[in-house]
Enzyme design. Structure first.
Site, PDB file in Angstrom:
ATOM      1  N   TYR A  58       5.898  -1.730   4.732  1.00 35.24           N
ATOM      2  CA  TYR A  58       5.860  -3.153   4.394  1.00 35.24           C
ATOM      3  C   TYR A  58       4.894  -3.409   3.245  1.00 35.24           C
ATOM      4  O   TYR A  58       5.237  -4.089   2.268  1.00 35.24           O
ATOM      5  CB  TYR A  58       5.440  -3.958   5.625  1.00 35.24           C
ATOM      6  N   SER A 105       3.676 -11.001  -0.375  1.00 30.94           N
ATOM      7  CA  SER A 105       2.745 -11.182   0.740  1.00 30.94           C
ATOM      8  C   SER A 105       1.346 -10.845   0.271  1.00 30.94           C
ATOM      9  O   SER A 105       1.161 -10.053  -0.666  1.00 30.94           O
ATOM     10  CB  SER A 105       3.128 -10.251   1.897  1.00 30.94           C
TER      11      SER A 105
END
Length: 253
Positions: A158, A145
């Site tokens: 995350y 990401s």
């Protein structure tokens, strides 16, 4: 001279393939000629994607598994070998996030995110890597990401997991290059998926986030799918150990 992505005769294993980015990648690989093993927890979602792949004339194999289980990664690779052969391509797209302030994040929250995103990634790469070394090559793509590089509040586990995936790709690329295995990370920004809907919620909040993106829109999952197909294909034969960011310009602004 025309240039096209040709994955004919190759077997791909895609984790997190039941929906969103993972499903889009699986379908893109099939459109380029690959047979695809589909891994995720939901059999119903996988069956729906498998039906679409078979309609394209490619073989599809549903491999239902929870990658947080210690033996799931080895089982997923073994079942792929038994059902389709290979795999010569691995795409790890399984991932979760728990959007909470750090002081409200429990040990269970932290472990769930880190183990789903990073721990299972390590185990699946290790299992597929053994097969690829025996077969003298392959291509691995980890779906990380832009959050590996650009941080936002209330999402620390995350961000940590995605940054870890980038460094895992680099480390494996260096270690396995001599075996003809390429390993890269693909780092999307905001992609229009169910996960994005749950994160951002209403349209007013979505519009605020769109304005943060230089291209002023979220990515379509198929855009990420097409890029993934290029990165695992021979068109990217000299690319390994890198992180490709597809974020509409967020990290440049």
């Amino acid at each position: 001279m025309s240039i096209e992505v040709d994955l004919s005769g190759q077997v791909a294993l895609v984790s997190g393939a039941g929906r969103g980015i993972g499903a889009a990648i699986a379908l893109s690989l099939a459109r380029c000629g690959a047979d695809v093993a589909l891994g995720a927890r939901s059999a119903a979602q996988l069956e729906a994607v498998a039906t679409q792949i078979e309609a394209l004339g490619q073989r599809a194999l549903v491999v239902q598994a929870d990658l947080r289980e210690p033996e799931a990664a080895e089982s997923m690779v073994q079942r792929t070998q038994a059902g389709l052969g290979g795999p010569q391509i691995l795409v790890h797209a399984a991932g979760v996030e728990r959007h909470k302030a750090t002081l409200e994040t429990s040990d269970e929250d932290y472990a769930a995110v880190l183990d789903t995103n990073l721990g299972s990634c390590f185990r699946l790469c290790r299992a597929a890597g053994r097969t690829m070394i025996e077969d003298s090559g392959g291509s691995i793509l980890l779906i990380a990401s832009v959050g590996a590089f650009v941080a936002m509040p209330r999402n620390a586990p995350y961000h940590a997991s995605k940054a870890g995936m980038v460094m895992l790709a680099k480390s494996l690329a260096v270690e396995w290059a001599r075996h003809g295995i390429r390993v890269n990370a693909l780092c999307p920004g905001y992609v229009q998926t169910a996960m994005l809907d749950s994160l951002l919620g209403d349209e007013q909040r979505k519009e605020r986030f769109r304005k943060m993106i230089p291209l002023r829109r979220f990515a379509d999952p198929d855009e990420i799918g097409r890029l993934a197909a290029v990165l695992v294909s021979p068109l990217s034969s000299y690319i390994t150990g890198t992180a490709i960011v597809a974020d509409g310009g967020i990290s440049a602004s």
